[in-house]
Write a protein that holds these residues in place. Structure first.
Motif, PDB file in Angstrom:
ATOM      1  N   GLU A   1       1.082  -1.232  -0.167  1.00  0.00           N
ATOM      2  CA  GLU A   1      -0.019   0.171   0.077  1.00  0.00           C
ATOM      3  C   GLU A   1       0.952   0.820   0.627  1.00  0.00           C
ATOM      4  O   GLU A   1       0.503   2.324  -0.893  1.00  0.00           O
ATOM      5  N   SER A   2       1.677   0.899   0.654  1.00  0.00           N
ATOM      6  CA  SER A   2       2.699   2.826   0.534  1.00  0.00           C
ATOM      7  C   SER A   2       3.578   2.414  -0.518  1.00  0.00           C
ATOM      8  O   SER A   2       4.595   3.393  -0.662  1.00  0.00           O
ATOM      9  N   LEU A   3       3.478   1.955  -1.576  1.00  0.00           N
ATOM     10  CA  LEU A   3       4.283   1.880  -2.549  1.00  0.00           C
ATOM     11  C   LEU A   3       3.340   2.110  -3.912  1.00  0.00           C
ATOM     12  O   LEU A   3       3.660   2.966  -4.833  1.00  0.00           O
ATOM     13  N   CYS A   4       1.812   1.861  -3.801  1.00  0.00           N
ATOM     14  CA  CYS A   4       0.722   2.336  -5.137  1.00  0.00           C
ATOM     15  C   CYS A   4       0.875   3.322  -5.117  1.00  0.00           C
ATOM     16  O   CYS A   4       0.245   3.814  -3.930  1.00  0.00           O
ATOM     17  N   VAL A   5       0.327   3.603  -6.690  1.00  0.00           N
ATOM     18  CA  VAL A   5       0.203   5.202  -6.152  1.00  0.00           C
ATOM     19  C   VAL A   5      -1.444   5.490  -6.927  1.00  0.00           C
ATOM     20  O   VAL A   5      -1.986   6.435  -7.359  1.00  0.00           O
ATOM     21  N   GLY A   6      -1.797   3.878  -7.536  1.00  0.00           N
ATOM     22  CA  GLY A   6      -3.607   3.958  -7.572  1.00  0.00           C
ATOM     23  C   GLY A   6      -4.140   4.614  -9.117  1.00  0.00           C
ATOM     24  O   GLY A   6      -4.269   4.581  -9.136  1.00  0.00           O
ATOM     25  N   CYS A   7      -2.479   4.032  -9.538  1.00  0.00           N
ATOM     26  CA  CYS A   7      -2.707   4.408 -11.089  1.00  0.00           C
ATOM     27  C   CYS A   7      -3.659   3.325 -12.147  1.00  0.00           C
ATOM     28  O   CYS A   7      -3.838   3.661 -13.139  1.00  0.00           O
ATOM     29  N   MET A   8      -3.314   2.518 -11.484  1.00  0.00           N
ATOM     30  CA  MET A   8      -4.469   1.509 -11.974  1.00  0.00           C
ATOM     31  C   MET A   8      -3.815   0.448 -13.286  1.00  0.00           C
ATOM     32  O   MET A   8      -4.509   0.038 -13.498  1.00  0.00           O
TER      33      MET A   8
END
Lengths: 665, 165
Positions: free
Chosen positions: A246-253
């Protein structure tokens, strides 16, 4: 045996409680009886002992006559024990040297025969005098409260409670079982009666939760166990693996696009199974946190260990994928808990005559919410299974509610959401809409006005229960087939058959399937229908039987969004009042071990449900932690050597009370 | 009062959270029930030491009632289950001592069941009335009366005490 301590000076006070006690119990005779009891220095009767003059009497006598024990024969100790303890303390006497004899609830109000009432009152009073002689001064004990709260459930109730607590400057841990917060409200299209778009009013709050520095958000997580008690709960939270950091994901999908499955083929639970998703997925576009989750059952890499890992490639140097992520347990210390675990939508397939699950164009209200929602599987187009637009729609109220076979209660929101759906269906499709209802319950701010509005929009209202849904003649049960609703129109006085091509079932709100397990985890109770039970239906609507555990939202009973938000704020305020107090008084009646007598047999240790007793292996004795002991006394009753003792409810006190009871019959 | 003029003396141990509160509710609801029961408040039915029950009988009680929260609803999580076990053990033990086990009764009464608690008390009082007096008061202090009591008990239970051939 009464202690031979000559310095005992017991004051006895008999309360008339107006005529409540004096009307049945001869208070003068009772006072005379008290005067003859051992160690009684003084006995009085007074009209209202709990009044200020009554308390003053006790205080004055303590000082003037050197009383060192007080017995008040009055109402239940649950009402005024604290009052007289405080009065004694004000006069310089230890507050625990007071005993109440219950002669109102247990004598005057339940006994008809005056002689019998006097005898029972004498017995209770005599027992209290004998008991109080065995009381010893105790110190009040306090423990620090952890200034942090946990909110369980990330629907609108949990979101609101967490934000209120966080804005007050308190640390909050918000635990949500699903990959995203938002709960049922996030599934809705519009909200009644104002027709606000649910996402427009909810998503800012969801984002605020994510951004708030005081909120620690734990999604895809469940509470495993709760230890400790009010002010000091230790809660274990199970964190399910997302397989994405979760801390690395930026939510770009982009991982979703990169997935080896080029087309979505697994049902999306958030869309009630109407929409499809890939093994790496996100419930809805505005999800918080905006982090996808990998379904280990269908992900080729995890399930089969073999995949070209297009997702990892798409993630690129952000490198957020963690296929080796394991389930883990985290422990948190909090002072108060708000349980806001929400509701479950009733499954109508058990009502066979509605044909849900059998006829494809019979939907639940929640499915239709998803169809109407612009973010839903049809991008907001209301269509039948075959893609065509419905021309005649039937909406059935009270599906599973107000029905002795399913839930006897009214789910409170169905009438209004059924009206809202009727409005939205007409707005989007111009279909004819038939609402079949038992009663319309529109008791809320702006509700009746909304009902009138929907009536004026041309929605047909049929007062009666739908008895059967069948396929229209000659059309079978195929997706194209129409349906016939058979309804007893009680206003018309005849049975009608209404042809429709879509049926919407306004399903009940029921307790979550695991509500019973959750209630046991948090040590709270359920009402008969399975919703969490508040401490008092009127005066303690968010407290529970377990101090420090509060309830909010539909987990406590079916309710709409405004009521849920109000209750969530109430629970947050209660939690705040608790944790801001800084410290809390411990039960005075805790157990303790007389070390010289304890043989170290450990009988007591397994009897304690709070793990308050531990074995000191070096000294070969048991040790009670007074901060954990709740004072039930079960260990005291079980100790074979009499080493386990209890403050206020010791063997010596209870035995003496028993002797008193039997001596003065 | 029954036709035999016997007024039983009964001790009731009530747990603070459910049954004592139920007795308060019976009071505030003005439910009338037998005055032959004397009440002792304990925090939990699990606090009822079996010796309290024996002591109550030794002091002259004709019956002992223990009332606690319903199983699963104990304020102290599970302590009423321990009461349940002790109750079973005590009944067995009472029989060995020549006391009819029916003289001890365990009742679950929630804080909402004032009426039910009152009815249970009435029922118990009626049942004890049928059993008649225990006549144990003072028996154990006086060695002569103790001998008589043993003989009486032996006579009452002659059949049960006969060694099976």
């Amino acid at each position: 045996m009464i202690t031979s301590d000559e310095t005992l000076r017991i004051g006895v006070y008999v309360c008339h409680c107006g005529s409540n006690i004096a009307g049945t119990v001869d208070v003068e005779a009772l006072t005379k009886f008290a005067e003859g009891l051992p160690h009684v220095a003084l006995a009085r009767h007074y009209k209202y002992m709990c009044s200020d003059p009554g308390q003053e009497l006790v205080k004055r006598d303590i000082v003037e006559f050197g009383l060192n024990r007080i017995v008040v024969a009055a109402c239940s100790p649950n009402l005024h024990e604290a009052t007289f303890r405080r009065a004694a303390e004000d006069a310089g006497l230890n507050r625990f040297l007071v005993q109440i004899a219950n002669i109102r609830e247990q004598v005057a109000w339940v006994t008809e025969d005056r002689q019998e009432a006097l005898e029972k009152a004498e017995s209770h009073l005599g027992a209290a005098v004998r008991r109080v002689a065995r009381h010893v001064p105790l110190q009040r004990q306090f423990v620090r409260i952890v200034p942090r709260a946990m909110v369980v459930g990330g629907g609108i109730a949990g979101i609101q409670a967490a934000l209120t607590l966080a804005e007050a400057g308190r640390e909050v841990i918000l635990v949500e079982r699903e990959p995203s917060i938002g709960g049922h409200m996030a599934m809705f299209d519009k909200t009644f009666p104002t027709l606000d778009c649910a996402a427009c009013i909810l998503t800012p709050k969801m984002t605020a939760v994510k951004l708030h520095p005081n909120i620690k958000l734990l999604t895809y997580s469940t509470v495993e166990s709760v230890e400790g008690s009010v002010g000091n709960f230790r809660i274990k939270v199970k964190r399910k693996p997302r397989y994405i950091d979760e801390s690395l994901c930026v939510g770009c999908m982009q991982c979703i696009d990169g997935c080896a499955f080029t087309r979505a083929k697994f049902p999306n639970a958030f869309d009630q199974g109407l929409g499809l998703r890939k093994p790496v997925w996100i419930p809805f576009p505005q999800a918080v946190p905006p982090v996808p989750v990998v379904d280990p059952e269908v992900c080729l890499q995890i399930a089969r260990g073999k995949c070209k890992q297009g997702c990892v490639e798409a993630c690129g140097e952000r490198n957020a994928f963690r296929f080796d992520q394991q389930e883990r347990i985290e422990e948190y210390e909090v002072g108060a808990v708000v349980v806001a675990t929400g509701f479950h939508a009733f499954d109508p397939s058990v009502i066979s005559y509605y044909g849900y699950g059998k006829y494809p164009n019979v939907y639940t209200s929640l499915e239709v919410e998803r169809l109407l929602n612009a973010g839903g599987p049809t991008s907001g187009k209301l269509v039948l299974r075959d893609g065509s637009t419905p021309k005649r729609v039937g909406i059935i109220h009270c599906v599973g509610s107000r029905d002795a076979n399913y839930h006897a209660y009214c789910s409170r929101v169905c009438c209004m959401y059924a009206l809202k759906l009727a409005h939205l269906v007409r707005e989007k499709t111009e279909a004819e809409v038939y609402n079949c209802y038992i009663d319309i319950r529109a008791a809320g701010k702006g509700f009746e006005e909304f009902y009138n509005r929907v009536q004026n929009e041309g929605v047909q209202f049929v007062r009666g229960k739908v008895a059967d849904i069948t396929p229209a003649a000659g059309q079978g049960t195929s997706a194209e087939g129409g349906l016939v609703m058979k309804v007893d129109d009680t206003l018309l006085g005849s049975i009608r058959e209404i042809n429709v091509d879509m049926v919407i079932l306004a399903v009940a709100l029921e307790p979550q399937a695991d509500a019973n397990q959750v209630r046991r985890t948090f040590g709270i109770s359920c009402s008969a229908e399975g919703f969490f039970l508040e401490k008092h239906p009127k005066l303690a609507p968010v407290n529970t039987a377990n101090d420090g555990v509060l309830v909010a939202g539909a987990c406590q009973g079916a309710k709409d969004i405004p009521d849920t938000v109000a209750q969530a704020d109430a629970a947050a305020a209660k939690a705040l009042a608790l944790i801001d107090a800084g410290q809390i008084e411990l039960e005075p009646n805790t157990a303790w071990i007389e070390e010289d007598i304890c043989s170290g047999c450990k009988t007591c240790i397994n009897l304690c449900p709070y793990q308050a007793i531990r074995a000191d292996e070096e000294r070969k004795i048991a040790v009670v932690d007074p901060a954990l002991c709740k004072g039930c006394g079960t260990c005291v009753a079980a100790c074979p050597s009499g080493a386990a003792r209890q403050h206020l409810f010791g063997d010596e006190q209870i035995s003496e009370e028993l002797e008193g009871l039997m001596n003065y019959v | 009062m029954s036709e035999n003029g016997f007024k039983p003396r009964i001790v009731a141990f009530l747990c603070n959270w459910c049954s004592y509160t139920a007795s308060d509710l019976a009071g505030t609801s003005r439910v009338k029930y037998s005055p032959r029961v004397r009440m002792i408040r304990v925090m939990c039915s699990g606090r009822v030491d079996p010796s309290f029950v024996l002591k109550a009988f030794a002091l002259g009680a004709d019956g002992v009632l223990i009332a606690g929260c319903h199983p699963g609803d104990c304020h102290y999580i599970e302590q009423n289950y321990k009461t349940m076990r002790r109750h079973a053990m005590l009944r067995y033990f009472l029989e060995q001592m020549g006391i009819q086990p029916e003289r001890l009764r365990l009742v679950w009464a929630s804080a909402a069941e004032g009426q039910y608690l009152a009815e249970s008390i009435d029922q118990f009082v009626a049942d004890v009335q049928k059993l008649g007096p225990l006549r144990w008061s003072g028996v154990w202090e006086d060695p002569w009366r103790r001998e008589d009591a043993f003989d009486e008990i032996a006579a009452e239970h002659a059949e049960a005490m006969e060694v099976q051939a």
